[in-house]
Motif scaffolding. Structure first.
Motif, mmCIF file in Angstrom:
data_model
loop_
_atom_site.group_PDB
_atom_site.id
_atom_site.type_symbol
_atom_site.label_atom_id
_atom_site.label_comp_id
_atom_site.label_asym_id
_atom_site.label_seq_id
_atom_site.Cartn_x
_atom_site.Cartn_y
_atom_site.Cartn_z
ATOM 1 N N ILE A 1 0.880 -1.168 0.000
ATOM 2 C CA ILE A 1 0.000 0.000 0.000
ATOM 3 C C ILE A 1 0.920 1.221 0.000
ATOM 4 C CG2 ILE A 1 -1.704 1.336 1.311
ATOM 5 C CD1 ILE A 1 -2.603 -1.371 2.571
ATOM 6 N N LEU A 2 0.732 2.114 -0.944
ATOM 7 C CA LEU A 2 1.621 3.280 -1.006
ATOM 8 C C LEU A 2 1.315 4.266 0.109
ATOM 9 C CD1 LEU A 2 1.777 3.980 -4.865
ATOM 10 C CD2 LEU A 2 3.260 2.525 -3.453
ATOM 11 N N ILE A 3 0.054 4.702 0.190
ATOM 12 C CA ILE A 3 -0.338 5.702 1.186
ATOM 13 C C ILE A 3 -1.657 5.269 1.826
ATOM 14 C CG2 ILE A 3 -0.869 8.136 1.622
ATOM 15 C CD1 ILE A 3 0.613 8.794 -1.014
ATOM 16 N N ALA A 4 -1.683 5.263 3.157
ATOM 17 C CA ALA A 4 -2.890 4.922 3.901
ATOM 18 C C ALA A 4 -3.364 6.148 4.668
ATOM 19 C CB ALA A 4 -2.620 3.773 4.870
ATOM 20 N N SER A 5 -4.632 6.481 4.518
ATOM 21 C CA SER A 5 -5.222 7.603 5.266
ATOM 22 C C SER A 5 -6.077 7.033 6.376
ATOM 23 C CB SER A 5 -6.083 8.464 4.329
ATOM 24 O OG SER A 5 -5.295 9.049 3.324
ATOM 25 N N VAL A 6 -5.832 7.504 7.600
ATOM 26 C CA VAL A 6 -6.512 6.940 8.767
ATOM 27 C C VAL A 6 -6.999 8.061 9.677
ATOM 28 C CG1 VAL A 6 -5.005 4.912 8.651
ATOM 29 C CG2 VAL A 6 -4.394 6.791 10.197
ATOM 30 N N GLU B 1 6.668 -0.015 4.640
ATOM 31 C CA GLU B 1 7.011 1.042 3.677
ATOM 32 C C GLU B 1 5.848 1.986 3.399
ATOM 33 O OE1 GLU B 1 10.177 -0.148 0.530
ATOM 34 O OE2 GLU B 1 8.706 -1.780 0.567
ATOM 35 N N THR B 2 4.696 1.711 3.938
ATOM 36 C CA THR B 2 3.512 2.520 3.660
ATOM 37 C C THR B 2 3.581 3.875 4.361
ATOM 38 O OG1 THR B 2 2.123 0.573 3.348
ATOM 39 C CG2 THR B 2 0.998 2.627 3.878
ATOM 40 N N GLU B 3 3.307 4.923 3.621
ATOM 41 C CA GLU B 3 3.194 6.259 4.218
ATOM 42 C C GLU B 3 1.818 6.354 4.890
ATOM 43 O OE1 GLU B 3 5.285 8.740 4.281
ATOM 44 O OE2 GLU B 3 6.621 8.684 2.553
ATOM 45 N N VAL B 4 1.783 6.790 6.137
ATOM 46 C CA VAL B 4 0.520 6.870 6.879
ATOM 47 C C VAL B 4 0.176 8.330 7.137
ATOM 48 C CG1 VAL B 4 -0.756 6.193 8.935
ATOM 49 C CG2 VAL B 4 0.956 4.641 7.962
#
Length: 402
Positions: free
Chosen positions: A224-229, A245-248
């Protein structure tokens, strides 16, 4: 004498011209369908008897109630003396001529209609009285489909994933308790939305999100490249455990809402104006400078608010790395919250659910309805994907042929 199955077209046309309904109770189509069906069955039996080597002949008929999209009627199925006739037009235990009615029930269910409303619709449309048990049996057919959907293989890469939870009341041991539905919405490499799963737990916690992410990995999600939480404590760490490696990106809107709870109403307008300089800044350096000024002005009055922004800054400021096209997609969890708004529309008339299954199948039906619109990529996806390939060249290129 007229043939038993002869259709009086002139009488039919005259009744139609007089305004008689086609469908529903006393509609014109029901007796017409009865005639056509019984004629087809009679022809079937005639053909069957010509192929019989032994002596065989007609032996009266049997009756059963058959439902159609136009109404229901008593169907007379011809029988043969030897009992070897197996009708195909309407098979022995078949009681419906079409799946249209069941499709209508599922469609009404997916729009959040109560069982009572569904019954009223069906009575009006088809002149049929359907019990709650029948409706429940039809909607229960979604359960194995839901199970297969929840266990299906997923894509190896999702550039964007939004994760959030929504809460519902479910009856348990005679009382209603609040439970969390965990929703994971992804964007595929083709730029199309996909709901990756719906998970249910007693409450929202980073620990349970860890099990959800583990399930995604087991179902084939490698990256997953970018996860928005949202701002749930421990959420970024849970994601890092499975996808290091995922940007959060923590949802900025969630953070703003939580911050304003602690600001006195008389100061909210001024505080918000200064806070806007932080999250609307053009660059990360400008945002950090604005945050310093915010602390200098409001730090003594609202130290907890400033501390929260400082402690979460690494994950609140991720979107500053990217161009506007990507920023808009990731700085909030609005994409998945839009799905939650649709869920709330479905469930707004329901104070609670009798069990977990009744909630799951309604949300699944609603998701199927919503996903009918997810057939095209999001706006300007090719540009966004090109930008992502610059920021994540090795991770994007192995799955996308640009």
């Amino acid at each position: 004498m007229a043939d038993k199955y002869e259709i009086d077209i002139q009488a039919f046309a005259k009744a139609l011209q007089s305004g008689q309904n086609l469908n529903g109770k006393d509609g014109l189509l029901t007796p017409l369908i009865k005639q056509i069906t019984e004629a087809a069955l009679g022809a079937e039996l005639d053909e069957h008897l010509t192929k019989e080597t032994s002596t065989n002949r007609r032996n009266g008929s049997s009756k059963k109630t058959v439902r159609t999209s136009s109404g229901e009627f008593e169907l007379e199925t011809p029988r043969d003396r030897n009992g070897s006739f197996e009708p195909q037009t309407v098979k022995k235990y078949q009681t419906r001529l079409t799946d249209e009615m069941e499709g209508k029930i599922l469609s009404l269910f997916a729009l959040g209609n109560s069982y009572q409303s569904i019954r009223e619709h069906l009575l009006d449309l088809y002149g049929m009285r359907i019990s709650n048990g029948t409706i429940n049996a039809i909607t229960d057919r979604l359960v194995p489909e839901l199970r297969a959907w929840q266990e299906r293989d997923l894509e190896p890469l999702y550039p964007f994933v939004w994760l959030d939870a929504i809460h519902y009341k479910i009856k348990e041991n005679g009382r209603f308790v609040s439970k969390a539905i965990y929703t994971i919405l992804g964007l595929t490499v083709e730029g199309k939305k996909e709901l990756l799963g719906l998970y249910l737990s007693d409450n929202e916690s980073a620990h349970y999100w860890l099990s959800v992410l583990t399930d995604l990995q087991n179902r084939g999600v490698k990256d997953i490249l970018i996860a928005s939480v949202d701002g749930l404590e421990g959420f970024p760490e849970a994601i890092e455990t499975i996808y290091p490696e995922t940007e959060v990106q923590i949802c900025v809107i969630h953070q703003i809402r939580n911050s304003m709870k602690y600001v006195a109403s008389k100061n909210q307008k001024a505080f918000m104006a200064d806070l806007k300089c932080v999250y609307k800044a053009a660059t990360q350096n400008a945002a950090e400078h604005a945050l310093d000024e915010l602390e200098a002005k409001w730090g003594k009055q609202y130290p907890l608010v400033i501390k929260s922004w400082r402690s979460k800054w690494d994950n609140l400021s991720v979107y500053f790395k990217y161009p506007e096209q990507i920023r808009r997609a990731i700085y909030t969890t609005n994409a998945v919250e839009a799905e939650h708004r649709q869920f709330r529309k479905l469930t707004k008339t329901k104070g609670g659910f009798a069990n977990e299954t009744s909630l799951r199948k309604l949300l699944y039906a609603g998701m199927l309805k919503a996903s009918e619109k997810w057939t095209h990529p999001v706006q300007n996806w090719n540009l966004t994907l090109s930008q992502l390939s610059i920021h994540f060249p090795d991770r994007v290129d192995q799955y996308v042929d640009l």
